[in-house]
Design a protein around this motif. Structure first.
Motif, PDB file in Angstrom:
ATOM      1  N   ASP A   1      -3.478   3.299  36.458  1.00  0.00           N
ATOM      2  CA  ASP A   1      -2.750   3.654  35.233  1.00  0.00           C
ATOM      3  C   ASP A   1      -1.494   4.470  35.491  1.00  0.00           C
ATOM      4  OD1 ASP A   1      -4.928   2.492  33.944  1.00  0.00           O
ATOM      5  OD2 ASP A   1      -5.987   4.391  33.850  1.00  0.00           O
ATOM      6  N   LEU A   2      -1.022   4.519  36.717  1.00  0.00           N
ATOM      7  CA  LEU A   2       0.244   5.193  37.011  1.00  0.00           C
ATOM      8  C   LEU A   2       1.306   4.145  37.301  1.00  0.00           C
ATOM      9  CD1 LEU A   2      -0.076   8.374  39.258  1.00  0.00           C
ATOM     10  CD2 LEU A   2       0.398   8.206  36.823  1.00  0.00           C
ATOM     11  N   TYR A   3       2.491   4.347  36.738  1.00  0.00           N
ATOM     12  CA  TYR A   3       3.603   3.431  36.930  1.00  0.00           C
ATOM     13  C   TYR A   3       4.857   4.262  37.215  1.00  0.00           C
ATOM     14  CZ  TYR A   3       0.060   0.793  34.489  1.00  0.00           C
ATOM     15  OH  TYR A   3      -1.137   0.240  34.137  1.00  0.00           O
TER      16      TYR A   3
ATOM     17  N   CYS B   1       5.054   7.674  35.467  1.00  0.00           N
ATOM     18  CA  CYS B   1       4.741   7.778  34.045  1.00  0.00           C
ATOM     19  C   CYS B   1       3.393   7.120  33.802  1.00  0.00           C
ATOM     20  CB  CYS B   1       5.824   7.109  33.193  1.00  0.00           C
ATOM     21  SG  CYS B   1       6.065   5.359  33.568  1.00  0.00           S
ATOM     22  N   TRP B   2       2.840   7.372  32.634  1.00  0.00           N
ATOM     23  CA  TRP B   2       1.647   6.656  32.208  1.00  0.00           C
ATOM     24  C   TRP B   2       1.851   6.183  30.779  1.00  0.00           C
ATOM     25  CZ3 TRP B   2      -1.063  11.807  33.368  1.00  0.00           C
ATOM     26  CH2 TRP B   2      -0.969  12.693  32.295  1.00  0.00           C
TER      27      TRP B   2
ATOM     28  N   ILE C   1      -1.936   6.997  15.859  1.00  0.00           N
ATOM     29  CA  ILE C   1      -2.051   5.812  15.002  1.00  0.00           C
ATOM     30  C   ILE C   1      -2.170   4.535  15.820  1.00  0.00           C
ATOM     31  CG2 ILE C   1      -0.819   6.912  13.105  1.00  0.00           C
ATOM     32  CD1 ILE C   1       1.672   5.358  13.908  1.00  0.00           C
ATOM     33  N   GLY C   2      -2.387   4.693  17.122  1.00  0.00           N
ATOM     34  CA  GLY C   2      -2.649   3.530  17.968  1.00  0.00           C
ATOM     35  C   GLY C   2      -1.436   2.871  18.573  1.00  0.00           C
ATOM     36  N   ASP C   3      -0.254   3.449  18.396  1.00  0.00           N
ATOM     37  CA  ASP C   3       0.934   2.848  18.991  1.00  0.00           C
ATOM     38  C   ASP C   3       1.095   3.309  20.439  1.00  0.00           C
ATOM     39  OD1 ASP C   3       1.715   1.431  16.759  1.00  0.00           O
ATOM     40  OD2 ASP C   3       2.861   3.099  15.924  1.00  0.00           O
ATOM     41  N   PRO C   4       1.548   2.406  21.337  1.00  0.00           N
ATOM     42  CA  PRO C   4       1.716   2.792  22.751  1.00  0.00           C
ATOM     43  C   PRO C   4       2.903   3.737  22.925  1.00  0.00           C
ATOM     44  CG  PRO C   4       2.529   0.562  22.391  1.00  0.00           C
ATOM     45  CD  PRO C   4       1.890   0.986  21.107  1.00  0.00           C
ATOM     46  N   VAL C   5       2.712   4.701  23.805  1.00  0.00           N
ATOM     47  CA  VAL C   5       3.754   5.685  24.109  1.00  0.00           C
ATOM     48  C   VAL C   5       3.866   5.815  25.626  1.00  0.00           C
ATOM     49  CG1 VAL C   5       4.475   8.083  23.879  1.00  0.00           C
ATOM     50  CG2 VAL C   5       3.336   6.957  21.967  1.00  0.00           C
ATOM     51  N   VAL C   6       5.095   5.848  26.142  1.00  0.00           N
ATOM     52  CA  VAL C   6       5.331   6.065  27.576  1.00  0.00           C
ATOM     53  C   VAL C   6       5.579   7.552  27.784  1.00  0.00           C
ATOM     54  CG1 VAL C   6       6.722   5.470  29.573  1.00  0.00           C
ATOM     55  CG2 VAL C   6       6.344   3.778  27.777  1.00  0.00           C
ATOM     56  N   HIS C   7       4.781   8.149  28.643  1.00  0.00           N
ATOM     57  CA  HIS C   7       4.915   9.581  28.903  1.00  0.00           C
ATOM     58  C   HIS C   7       5.376   9.791  30.336  1.00  0.00           C
ATOM     59  CE1 HIS C   7       4.079  13.875  28.275  1.00  0.00           C
ATOM     60  NE2 HIS C   7       3.663  13.875  29.530  1.00  0.00           N
ATOM     61  N   GLN C   8       6.515  10.458  30.465  1.00  0.00           N
ATOM     62  CA  GLN C   8       7.037  10.767  31.796  1.00  0.00           C
ATOM     63  C   GLN C   8       6.289  11.982  32.349  1.00  0.00           C
ATOM     64  OE1 GLN C   8       9.487   8.553  32.451  1.00  0.00           O
ATOM     65  NE2 GLN C   8       9.391   9.083  34.613  1.00  0.00           N
ATOM     66  N   LEU C   9       5.814  11.895  33.596  1.00  0.00           N
ATOM     67  CA  LEU C   9       4.995  12.960  34.163  1.00  0.00           C
ATOM     68  C   LEU C   9       5.838  14.162  34.568  1.00  0.00           C
ATOM     69  CD1 LEU C   9       2.865  10.710  34.180  1.00  0.00           C
ATOM     70  CD2 LEU C   9       2.143  11.530  36.431  1.00  0.00           C
TER      71      LEU C   9
ATOM     72  N   LEU D   1       7.362   0.060  35.755  1.00  0.00           N
ATOM     73  CA  LEU D   1       7.132  -0.221  34.337  1.00  0.00           C
ATOM     74  C   LEU D   1       8.475  -0.560  33.706  1.00  0.00           C
ATOM     75  CD1 LEU D   1       5.123  -0.228  31.952  1.00  0.00           C
ATOM     76  CD2 LEU D   1       5.794   2.138  31.522  1.00  0.00           C
ATOM     77  N   ARG D   2       8.645  -1.823  33.325  1.00  0.00           N
ATOM     78  CA  ARG D   2       9.920  -2.271  32.776  1.00  0.00           C
ATOM     79  C   ARG D   2       9.904  -2.369  31.255  1.00  0.00           C
ATOM     80  NH1 ARG D   2       9.534  -5.229  37.725  1.00  0.00           N
ATOM     81  NH2 ARG D   2      11.195  -4.575  39.134  1.00  0.00           N
ATOM     82  N   GLY D   3       8.761  -2.073  30.658  1.00  0.00           N
ATOM     83  CA  GLY D   3       8.729  -2.089  29.207  1.00  0.00           C
ATOM     84  C   GLY D   3       7.321  -2.228  28.679  1.00  0.00           C
TER      85      GLY D   3
END
Length: 883
Positions: A416-418, A425-426, A432-440, A492-494
Motif C-alpha cells: 500500500d505504499l506508492y 504516499c498512500w 464519505i468513502g472517497d479516495p484521498v492521496v496522502h503524502q507521507l 502512483l499516476r492517478g
C-alpha cells in the motif's frame, strides 16, 4: 629455396585448390606476410590456377598459405603453439577430450589434416557443419615468465610495471585469417625449418557438428592460465574477523563443503588431472562444461557454457555457487540456511520477542483471490490476501536501517505504499468513502513502518551477549528516506473510481494498483462483472439504460446539450486512453430546479465528485485547483451553484483548461509540484456566461424546462433519479463501460474534429458518440458561444452595425462613438467608453473575428493617427462564432 621446392609448391597449390581451399603466396623473408599487394580480395574470392602458375613458377622463392573461413568452404584452423606442445598442454587437452566423451571427435580432428610448424606447434583443420566459421580467437594463454621476456617486452614492463606480458597457447584461425602450410620452408620461417605434414591432408579435413566444435573450444579454454578477476556477486570478498574468533557460515562452508555436493543435479565430474576436476552436464551429455581447482590461488568454479545459471568464465567460490543455485544469489538467505545446517559459529543471541500481530493486506490485481468466481450479474466482492510474513529489520546501524527500508520497498514487501514526484504516499478513503492521496511526512512513515516492519537494534549486555530489542526507526532516518529524489516504489499516476481504458485498449477492472498504468482503482460503486465480449443485445441494453432511461427526461435545449453531457459522462472511462486537456463542462439552466444538480449527481454516483465553491479571486481559485489535484482522488471536480448570471472570466481558469499539467506551490511548503491535469472539470449555475477567452474552452450543457415551477415536474421514465442511483449506480457504470467496450471492439472509429487544444479528445468523443448514434456533438458551439458569451455577442452586434452604418470606410475612434452611440460596447458600469478607452479596445481586438467580421487598423500618415474599419470574411456563409 630450390627449383625443386618451388615445383612442390605448385603441386601443393593444386592439391589445396582441388580440396576447395583458397591459396596465397608467402614472402621468403621470414615475415610470413602474403606475397601480393593486398590479400583482402582473397578473403571473399578464391585464387585461381592461373594465379598459382604465376605465384609458384620455377625460380621464384616463397611459401604457401591457406585463407580460412567462408572462401575455403568454412574451414577453421585450431593451432597449438610450440610452447603449448612442449609444456604438455596438447597432451592435457587430449586427456580431457578422452575423459569427457569427445575422444572420437578429437581423433577425427587430429588425423584429418595435421601440420607441424617450424616452431614445433601443431595445426589442425576442421569444418563446422551448418554454421559460419568463427573469427580468429585466442582460446588459451598464460603469463610470460621473466626469463622469456624479449628486449622489447622488458622495456615495456619497465615503462609500465603493471603491464601483462602474455604467451598464446591455443588459438584459432577462422573468418578473416590465414595460415602457412607445408611444404613451406627455407627462409619463409625465421628458423629456416619447414612446415611438415603429420597426418591426413586437405582432402581429408573432417566435418563436425557445431555442438561438438563448441565443446572442443570449451576444453581448449579450460587450460587457459590467465588469472580471472573475481566479482563480489560470484566470490564474496573476505569479511573482517568476527568478534571472539567466530567463523561465518560462508567461510566455514568454503573449507568443509565438497564441489560434488554443491553441483549435484547440475554438473557431474568427468575426470581429474592434477588438482583440476573437469565437469560435464549431470544428464550425461558429452563435453566438458566447467572446471574446479584449476586456479592456483583458490579453488574456484569456472563454467564455460552459457546455458547454465552461472555466468560464463567467471570464478565462483563454493559459497557463491551455493548461494546462486539454492538461493538465487541471496547471500544473506544462503548464510542463514548454512547457519541452520551447522556451518559457522556465532555467540548466542537473545532474540527479539515476537511483535504484536498486524494484519497487512496488499491491494491491486495481485491481491485478488484467483479462485473466487462471482455469480452471473453479481457485483463481485474483492478478497484481499494477507501478506504472509512481517519482515524483520536490524536498524542498529542507521545507514543499514535506511538501506534495509529501501530494500524492502524494492522487494515489494511494504504493501500500500506508492510514490509521486514529491515522495512516498498512500491511498485511503475519507469519511464519505472517497479516495484521498496522502503524502507521507516523517511521522507517517514512522507509523507505517511500526505497523508493517519489526525493527530492532542489537545491544550487548555486560557479558557481551547480543540481545535484540524492539525499536522504531528514528525520525531523522525517516526524514532521510523521504528526502531522497526517488524511491523504489510503484509510481502512483492517478486515482480512478471506475474501470478505465488503458493506452493499449484493455480495461482496468481490478480494484487496487494497476502496474501497467500506475493507476489505483478505488471503485465508487461495486464493479459489476463484465462479459468476455460485448454482444449486440448488451450494447442495446446499455444504450437503453443510459439514453432511454437515465437521460431521457432532462430538458435539453438542443441535441448538442445531451451529446456534450454524454461526452462528460464517458470521459473518465477514456481518460488514460488519450493525451491532452479536456474542456470544462458547463451545466447551466434558465431556472432553478431544472436538473443541473441531478446531472452533477449522476457523475458523483458513478465516479465521485470533488465539490468546491467558486473562489472570490484568481489567487483563491489557484489554491482550490491545486488542492483538488494534489489530494483528492475524485476524477470529476465541480464548481457548484455559481451565482445566477455569473460571467466566468479568469486567466487562471484559462490556463487550467489548456494545460496537460498543473504546477503550483503546495500550501505550507517551499517546493513546487507539477501534477497531471487529468480531471473532468464541471461548473453548474443558472444563466452562466463566459468571457471571450473562456468561451472556446467549455462545452455547454443547457437545460430549459419551459415551465413556471420546474422542480414540480413528475412522471419521469425512471422515477425519482436519486434513489434509483443509490441502488443502481453500479448498473449505470457497467452500462457506460459497455458502451466504450463496444466502440473499442468496433475498432474505435474516430471522426476528425478540430477544436483547438482539445482536438484529440474531441475527435475521439465524436467517433464514440457517432458510433452510438448520439447526434449533436460540437454541432452548435458557435450559436451556444454567441448566446453564452456576453463579450462575443456584444462585439458581434457592434461590428455588424458598424459595417451597416459606416460601410468599409476607415474612420477615427471619435467618429465611431459619434455615429454609433447606442451600439458601442459599454464599460462594466454601463457607461459608454471614452475615445481613448475604445481605441485601446480596438487595438487589443484588431484582426480577431467576431462572427464573420473583424476590425482592421489603418494608419493615416497625413493626419498621423490610427483609423479603423470593419471587414467581413470573404466567405460570409462560413463564419464561426468560436471567438
Amino acid at each position: 629455396m630450390t627449383d625443386e621446392q618451388t615445383a612442390d609448391l605448385r603441386a601443393a597449390a593444386a592439391e589445396l585448390y582441388d580440396a576447395g581451399l583458397c591459396v596465397l603466396p608467402i614472402k621468403a623473408d621470414g615475415s610470413k606476410a602474403p606475397a601480393v599487394r593486398s590479400w583482402t580480395p582473397y578473403k571473399v574470392e578464391r585464387s585461381t590456377p592461373a594465379e598459382h602458375d604465376d605465384w609458384f613458377r620455377a625460380g621464384r622463392p616463397g611459401g604457401i598459405a591457406v585463407v580460412y573461413g567462408a572462401v575455403s568452404g568454412g574451414v577453421e584452423m585450431l593451432e597449438f603453439e610450440g610452447l603449448a606442445v612442449r609444456e604438455g598442454v596438447l597432451t592435457e587437452v587430449t586427456e580431457i577430450m578422452d575423459g569427457s566423451g569427445l575422444g572420437e571427435v578429437w581423433t577425427m580432428i587430429r588425423t584429418g589434416w595435421a601440420t607441424e610448424s617450424p616452431s614445433g606447434g601443431v595445426h589442425y583443420r576442421v569444418r563446422v557443419d551448418g554454421v559460419p566459421a568463427q573469427p580468429n580467437t585466442k582460446l588459451a594463454q598464460r603469463l610470460a615468465r621473466e626469463d622469456e621476456y624479449t628486449p622489447e617486452e622488458r622495456q615495456r614492463v619497465a615503462e609500465k610495471p603493471g603491464a601483462r606480458i602474455l604467451r598464446v597457447l591455443i588459438e584459432t584461425r577462422g573468418e578473416g585469417g590465414y595460415g602457412l602450410v607445408e611444404p613451406s620452408g627455407g627462409t619463409v620461417h625465421t628458423s629456416g625449418r619447414p612446415y611438415v605434414r603429420l597426418a591426413g591432408g586437405p582432402a581429408t579435413i573432417p566435418t563436425i557438428s557445431a555442438d561438438d566444435m563448441d565443446a572442443v573450444r570449451a576444453v581448449c579454454r579450460m587450460v587457459d592460465e590467465l588469472p580471472k578477476p573475481e566479482s563480489p556477486k560470484t566470490a564474496p570478498k573476505a569479511s573482517p574477523p568476527m568478534p571472539g574468533g567466530g567463523v561465518r557460515p560462508g567461510e566455514d562452508f568454503e573449507v568443509r563443503a565438497d564441489w560434488a555436493d554443491i553441483l549435484r543435479g547440475v554438473f557431474r565430474p568427468l575426470t581429474t588431472r592434477g588438482s583440476t576436476t573437469y565437469w560435464g552436464w549431470a544428464d550425461g551429455a558429452r563435453g566438458v562444461k566447467a572446471t574446479t581447482g584449476h586456479a592456483a590461488a583458490a579453488d574456484r568454479l569456472f563454467v564455460f557454457t552459457t546455458s547454465s545459471d552461472f555466468q560464463a568464465e567467471v570464478p565462483y567460490s563454493k559459497f557463491g555457487a551455493y548461494a546462486l543455485l539454492r538461493h538465487g544469489g541471496d547471500y544473506k538467505a544462503a548464510a542463514t540456511e548454512l547457519r541452520r545446517q551447522g556451518y559457522g559459529s556465532a555467540p548466542e543471541r537473545r532474540r527479539l520477542a515476537e511483535a504484536r500481530p498486524v494484519e497487512s493486506f496488499v491491494d491491486g490485481s495481485a491481491a485478488l483471490d484467483p479462485a473466487y468466481e462471482p455469480e452471473e450479474g453479481e457485483a463481485p466482492e474483492r478478497h484481499l490476501q494477507a501478506v504472509p510474513d512481517r519482515p524483520e529489520l536490524d536498524i542498529t546501524n542507521e545507514a543499514d536501517g535506511i538501506d534495509g527500508v529501501l530494500q524492502l520497498m524494492a522487494a515489494g514487501r511494504l504493501p500500500d505504499l506508492y510514490k509521486r514526484s514529491t515522495g512516498p504516499c498512500w491511498v485511503h478513503r475519507d469519511d464519505i468513502g472517497d479516495p484521498v492521496v496522502h503524502q507521507l511526512a516523517t511521522d507517517n512513515l514512522r507509523a507505517y513502518l511500526a505497523d508493517h516492519v519489526t525493527t530492532y537494534v542489537v545491544k550487548r549486555d555486560a557479558e557481551g551477549v547480543p540481545t535484540e530489542e524492539r525499536e522504531l526507526l528514528m525520525p531523522k532516518s525517516c526524514g532521510t528516506i523521504l528526502g531522497r529524489k526517488d524511491w523504489p516504489l510503484p509510481p502512483l499516476r492517478g486515482i480512478i473510481t471506475s474501470p478505465v481504458v488503458r493506452p493499449d485498449g484493455t480495461l482496468v477492472t481490478d480494484p487496487g494498483y494497476d502496474r501497467a498504468t500506475g493507476l489505483f482503482l478505488a471503485p465508487r460503486v461495486p464493479v459489476r462483472r463484465l462479459q468476455p465480449t460485448v454482444t449486440t443485445e448488451s450494447l442495446e441494453r446499455a444504450k437503453e439504460i443510459v439514453l432511454g432511461q437515465v437521460l431521457a427526461d432532462f430538458p435539453w435545449v438542443a441535441a448538442s446539450d445531451r451529446a456534450h453531457y454524454m461526452a462528460a459522462l464517458l470521459t473518465p472511462i477514456l481518460r488514460p486512453y488519450f493525451h491532452g486537456p479536456t474542456p470544462m463542462t458547463v451545466i447551466t439552466a434558465t431556472a432553478p430546479g431544472s436538473g443541473k444538480s441531478l446531472l452533477k449527481d449522476l457523475l458523483a454516483h458513478c465516479y465521485g465528485v470533488a465539490d468546491t465553491a467558486w473562489p472570490e479571486n484568481d489567487t483563491e481559485l489557484r489554491k482550490s485547483i491545486t488542492t483538488q489535484l494534489y489530494t483528492t482522488g475524485a476524477p470529476v471536480v465541480a464548481f457548484d451553484n455559481l451565482p445566477n448570471g455569473y460571467v466566468m472570466r479568469s486567466a487562471v481558469l484559462s490556463a487550467l483548461l489548456t494545460g496537460e499539467t498543473w504546477g503550483d506551490r503546495i500550501l505550507g511548503a517551499t517546493g513546487k509540484v507539477t501534477m497531471r491535469n487529468d480531471r473532468v472539470w464541471v461548473a453548474t449555475g443558472n444563466g452562466l456566461r463566459t468571457s471571450a477567452d473562456n468561451g472556446r474552452r467549455v462545452m455547454w450543457v443547457r437545460l430549459d424546462p419551459d415551465c413556471p415551477n420546474p422542480d414540480q415536474r413528475d412522471g419521469f421514465t425512471i422515477g425519482d433519479l436519486r434513489p434509483w442511483l443509490r441502488n443502481n449506480a453500479s448498473t449505470l457504470v457497467a452500462a457506460l463501460v459497455t458502451l466504450v467496450r463496444a466502440w473499442l471492439a468496433a475498432g474505435a472509429p474516430l471522426i476528425r474534429t478540430r477544436k483547438g487544444d482539445y482536438s484529440e479528445w474531441a475527435t475521439m468523443l465524436a467517433g464514440l458518440l457517432g458510433y452510438l448514434g448520439i447526434d449533436g456533438f460540437n454541432a452548435d458551439q458557435g450559436e451556444a458561444s454567441l448566446d453564452q458569451d456576453d463579450e462575443l455577442a456584444e462585439w458581434t452586434a457592434f461590428l455588424e452595425m458598424w459595417e451597416e452604418q459606416l460601410h468599409g470606410d476607415p474612420v477615427p475612434v471619435g467618429q465611431v462613438i459619434a455615429r454609433l452611440p447606442d451600439h458601442v460596447p459599454r464599460l462594466r458600469d454601463g457607461e459608454a467608453p471614452s475615445a481613448k478607452q475604445l481605441g485601446l479596445w480596438l487595438k487589443s481586438r484588431a484582426g480577431r473575428y467576431f462572427g464573420i467580421r473583424k476590425v482592421v487598423k489603418v494608419y493615416d500618415s497625413h493626419r498621423k493617427q490610427n483609423l479603423w474599419r470593419v471587414e467581413a470574411h470573404a466567405d460570409r456563409g462560413t463564419g464561426t462564432h468560436e471567438g
